[in-house]
Design a protein around this motif. Structure first.
Motif, PDB file in Angstrom:
ATOM      1  N   GLY A 172       0.806  -1.224   0.000  1.00 18.81           N
ATOM      2  CA  GLY A 172       0.000   0.000   0.000  1.00 18.81           C
ATOM      3  C   GLY A 172       0.833   1.264   0.000  1.00 18.81           C
ATOM      4  O   GLY A 172       0.369   2.322  -0.445  1.00 18.81           O
ATOM      5  N   ILE A 176       0.844   4.369  -2.991  1.00 17.22           N
ATOM      6  CA  ILE A 176       0.784   5.842  -2.860  1.00 17.22           C
ATOM      7  C   ILE A 176       1.911   6.483  -3.671  1.00 17.22           C
ATOM      8  O   ILE A 176       1.702   7.454  -4.400  1.00 17.22           O
ATOM      9  CB  ILE A 176       0.882   6.280  -1.379  1.00 17.22           C
ATOM     10  CG1 ILE A 176      -0.236   5.648  -0.547  1.00 17.22           C
ATOM     11  CG2 ILE A 176       0.826   7.807  -1.266  1.00 17.22           C
ATOM     12  CD1 ILE A 176      -0.084   5.849   0.956  1.00 17.22           C
ATOM     13  N   THR A 197      -2.530   9.565  10.972  1.00 15.90           N
ATOM     14  CA  THR A 197      -2.567   8.468   9.997  1.00 15.90           C
ATOM     15  C   THR A 197      -1.387   7.556  10.289  1.00 15.90           C
ATOM     16  O   THR A 197      -0.532   7.876  11.120  1.00 15.90           O
ATOM     17  CB  THR A 197      -2.489   8.995   8.543  1.00 15.90           C
ATOM     18  OG1 THR A 197      -2.510   7.883   7.641  1.00 15.90           O
ATOM     19  CG2 THR A 197      -1.228   9.795   8.276  1.00 15.90           C
ATOM     20  N   VAL A 243      -6.913  10.587   3.696  1.00 15.71           N
ATOM     21  CA  VAL A 243      -6.878   9.234   4.280  1.00 15.71           C
ATOM     22  C   VAL A 243      -8.247   8.910   4.877  1.00 15.71           C
ATOM     23  O   VAL A 243      -8.814   9.740   5.595  1.00 15.71           O
ATOM     24  CB  VAL A 243      -5.801   9.127   5.382  1.00 15.71           C
ATOM     25  CG1 VAL A 243      -5.795   7.727   6.000  1.00 15.71           C
ATOM     26  CG2 VAL A 243      -4.421   9.453   4.823  1.00 15.71           C
ATOM     27  N   GLY A 305       0.776  -6.407  -0.225  1.00 19.57           N
ATOM     28  CA  GLY A 305       0.197  -6.112  -1.538  1.00 19.57           C
ATOM     29  C   GLY A 305      -0.514  -4.774  -1.518  1.00 19.57           C
ATOM     30  O   GLY A 305      -0.797  -4.222  -0.451  1.00 19.57           O
TER      31      GLY A 305
HETATM   32  C1  LIG Z   1      -3.450   4.567   6.228  1.00 18.34           C
HETATM   33  C2  LIG Z   1      -2.403   3.668   5.656  1.00 18.34           C
HETATM   34  N1  LIG Z   1      -1.727   4.072   4.587  1.00 18.34           N
HETATM   35  C3  LIG Z   1      -0.789   3.311   4.014  1.00 18.34           C
HETATM   36  C4  LIG Z   1      -0.476   2.056   4.503  1.00 18.34           C
HETATM   37  C5  LIG Z   1       0.610   1.276   3.868  1.00 18.34           C
HETATM   38  O1  LIG Z   1       0.240   0.023   3.402  1.00 18.34           O
HETATM   39  P1  LIG Z   1       1.300  -1.174   3.355  1.00 18.34           P
HETATM   40  O2  LIG Z   1       1.523  -1.609   4.759  1.00 18.34           O
HETATM   41  O3  LIG Z   1       0.620  -2.201   2.520  1.00 18.34           O
HETATM   42  O4  LIG Z   1       2.527  -0.645   2.724  1.00 18.34           O
HETATM   43  C6  LIG Z   1      -1.172   1.582   5.608  1.00 18.34           C
HETATM   44  C7  LIG Z   1      -0.875   0.240   6.128  1.00 18.34           C
HETATM   45  O5  LIG Z   1      -1.165  -0.198   7.170  1.00 18.34           O
HETATM   46  C8  LIG Z   1      -2.154   2.408   6.219  1.00 18.34           C
HETATM   47  O6  LIG Z   1      -2.815   2.007   7.301  1.00 18.34           O
END
Ligand SMILES: Cc1ncc(COP(=O)(O)O)c(C=O)c1O
Length: 492
Positions: A172, A176, A197, A243, A305
Motif C-alpha cells: 500500500g 501511494i 494516519t 486518508v 500487496g
Molecule cells: C493509512 C495507511 N496508509 C498506508 C499504509 C501502507 O500500506 P502497506 O503496509 O501495505 O505498505 C497503511 C498500512 O497499514 C495504512 O494504514
C-alpha cells in the motif's frame, strides 16, 4: 452471501512419528500448548492423538516409553482438502480438531475451533480455498508478476468495488508512491497530509521527493479537516492526500471542493477503507487516484500487496510503465524513464482472487464485529461510540472496531491496553500524531496546534476486529475489557 463458519484452518499444527514415545509426545504438546497432534509416517497421516488418548493409554498401563503407534487413534475423522466449510463446522461440534488431508493422505492442515484465549487485533481470514489457489499457482510455475492471475485479480478487485481500472502493486505504500509519480508530482512539490494516519502515508510522499505538510483532522471522521487546509496551502502545493482512517470516510465532498478551487490533485489513501462508501460509491473513486493495502491485517489480504486506481487512463498507463522499471510495453527492455519495481506476484494475486470472491464476507464481517461492540459497550459512559457523523450517506467499513474513551477516562487508556494484553486481548491506541514524531515533526506547520489529532490520538482505542469473530468472541473480549476496567478503577 452466507457467512463463513467459525472453523479455522491452520497449518501450524504439531506432528510426531509413530515411533516417538509418549514422553516426547507430551513434551511436544506441552511446548505447543495443543491438545491434539497428528501422527505422520513417510508423509502420510496415520493417526491422531488427543489428551484423552493419552489419559486412556496411561490408565490402561502404557509407560512414558510406549511408542505413539500404541496409543494413537488410527481410525480418526478427517476432511479432504476442498471440503465444504459447513461440513467442518458440523464436525467441530464433536471434535476439538480435524486433520485435513489430500486424496493421497498427505497432511495439509488442521481445522479447529478458534482458541478462546488470545485475540489478535486483526488476523487474515483464510480458508482452504486460498491455500488451494496458492498451491495451484505454485504448481503451474506462474508465480511472478507475469502470471495471468495478476491481470485477473486487477480486473476482479476493481470490478467488485466498482472502481476504475487499476494496477496491483507490492504494498500500500508503493501504491501511494506510484499514484504520486504517475500523476506527475515533482520533487519539492507539497502534498497536504493528515496529521493522524499511519506513517506510511507521509513516508510515501517523502520517498518520491515531495514534501508532506501536516494538517489537523476532524473529530468525527478523523480525516483531513477541510477548514484547516487554508492554513496549509502554499504556491508549492500540488495535491491533497486524503486518508479514510480505520474505515471511516473522510469529508470527501468538502475536500474535493477545496482541491478544485485551488487546482490541486486528490489522492485517496484507502489502505484501511475497503468497503467504505460515500453516496453508494467506494472511496478511492472520488480523487484522481485511490490506493489500497492488502497487508495481512487488512480487510482483504494478499499477505503484502497494494492497488492503485486512476481516474485518467493516461495516468494509469504511465503508472504501468513506472511500476515496471520504466519500460514501455511495446518495446521490451527499452526504458523511457527511470522506474521502479512495484509489481505484485502471481502467488499474491492467486490468493487475492479468492479473497475478492469472499469480499462480501470479509467486509460484512468487519461491520458485524463493530456492531457487536457497539451493542455491548455503548451504554457505558466511559466509551464513546456516537461521535456525530459529518457526512450523509456514508458507510464506515470498520476496518478496525474503534471507539474513544470519554475525556475523563482518556488518562487510563494505555494502562487499559496493557491490562488487556495480559488478559489475551490485543487492543491498540490510535496512531500517534505525525507532528510529534522525530521522522515527521519538520513537516508541521509552524504555530499549528493540531488540537484534534492530539486529543483524539490520546483517547482512541482499537479492539480485535478480525472478520471471522462471532458474537460470543466479542462478548468474551468485552467481558475481559470490563474486568480490566474494574481493576483499573480500583487501582486509581
Ligand atoms: C493509512 C495507511 N496508509 C498506508 C499504509 C501502507 O500500506 P502497506 O503496509 O501495505 O505498505 C497503511 C498500512 O497499514 C495504512 O494504514
Amino acid at each position: 452471501m452466507a457467512r463463513d463458519p467459525v472453523a479455522r484452518f491452520r497449518t501450524d499444527f504439531v506432528t510426531v512419528a509413530p515411533a516417538d514415545v509418549l514422553r516426547f509426545v507430551i513434551e511436544r504438546m506441552t511446548e505447543d500448548g495443543s491438545q491434539f497432534v497428528c501422527v505422520v509416517d513417510s508423509a502420510r497421516l496415520v493417526g491422531v492423538i488427543t489428551d484423552g488418548d493419552i489419559r486412556r493409554g496411561l490408565l490402561s498401563g502404557l509407560s512414558l516409553d510406549s511408542p505413539a503407534v500404541d496409543f494413537m487413534n488410527g481410525d480418526f475423522t478427517y476432511l479432504i482438502a476442498g471440503y465444504a466449510p459447513p461440513e467442518a463446522q458440523h464436525l467441530l461440534t464433536n471434535f476439538e480438531a480435524i486433520p485435513v488431508v489430500t486424496s493421497e493422505f498427505a497432511l495439509v492442515g488442521v481445522v479447529s475451533r478458534r482458541g478462546s484465549t488470545a485475540y489478535s487485533l486483526a488476523e487474515p481470514f483464510l480458508t482452504p480455498r486460498e491455500t488451494d489457489a496458492i498451491s495451484v499457482a505454485a504448481a503451474s510455475g506462474w508465480i511472478s508478476s507475469k502470471s495471468q492471475d495478476v491481470a485477473l485479480f486487477e480486473a476482479e478487485f476493481a470490478d467488485a468495488l466498482g472502481l476504475p481500472a487499476g494496477l496491483a502493486v507490492s504494498n500500500g505504500t508503493d501504491a501511494i508512491e506510484l499514484a504520486l509519480l504517475a500523476l506527475g508530482l515533482q520533487p519539492g512539490d507539497e502534498v497536504l497530509v493528515p496529521d493522524l494516519t499511519f506513517g506510511a502515508t507521509a513516508s510515501a510522499v517523502v520517498n518520491v521527493g515531495c514534501v508532506p505538510v501536516l494538517v489537523d483532522v476532524e473529530t468525527a471522521s478523523l480525516g483531513l479537516d477541510p477548514t484547516g487546509l487554508v492554513r496549509a496551502v502554499s504556491p508549492r502545493t500540488r495535491a491533497i492526500l486524503v486518508v479514510h482512517l480505520y474505515g471511516k470516510p473522510a469529508h470527501i465532498d468538502a475536500l474535493l471542493l477545496f482541491a478544485r478551487d485551488h487546482g490541486l490533485l486528490v489522492v485517496e489513501d484507502c489502505a484501511e477503507a475497503i468497503g467504505t462508501l460515500v453516496d453508494g460509491k467506494q472511496v478511492g473513486s472520488f480523487g484522481d487516484a485511490g490506493t489500497f493495502s492488502f497487508f495481512a491485517n487488512k480487510t482483504l489480504t494478499t499477505g503484502e500487496g497494494g492497488f492503485v486506481v486512476f481516474k485518467d487512463r493516461k495516468a494509469l498507463e504511465r503508472g504501468a510503465i513506472i511500476r515496471d522499471h520504466g519500460m514501455v510495453p511495446e518495446k521490451r527492455y527499452w526504458h523511457e524513464i527511470v522506474g521502479h519495481n512495484y509489481r505484485m506476484t502471481g502467488l499474491q494475486a492467486s490468493l487475492g482472487r479468492v479473497q475478492v470472491e469472499r469480499l462480501d464476507t470479509l467486509v460484512e464481517g468487519r461491520k458485524r464485529v463493530f456492531g457487536h461492540y457497539r451493542s455491548i459497550l455503548s451504554s457505558q459512559p466511559q466509551f464513546e461510540f456516537d461521535v456525530e457523523p459529518v457526512i450523509e450517506n456514508r458507510v464506515d467499513s470498520h476496518w478496525l472496531s474503534e471507539f474513544r474513551l470519554s475525556p475523563e477516562s482518556a488518562p487510563v487508556r494505555d494502562r487499559l491496553i496493557s491490562f488487556l494484553l495480559e488478559l489475551g486481548v490485543e487492543a491498540r491506541p490510535y496512531f500517534y500524531p505525525l507532528h510529534v514524531m522525530p521522522a515527521y515533526d519538520k513537516y508541521a506547520i509552524p504555530g499549528e496546534k493540531y488540537e484534534v489529532s492530539t486529543t483524539e490520538s490520546a483517547r482512541g482505542l482499537c479492539m480485535p476486529s478480525s472478520s471471522f469473530l462471532e458474537l460470543h468472541d466479542v462478548q468474551e473480549i468485552c467481558r475481559r475489557l470490563e474486568l480490566a476496567w474494574a481493576v483499573i478503577g480500583q487501582e486509581s
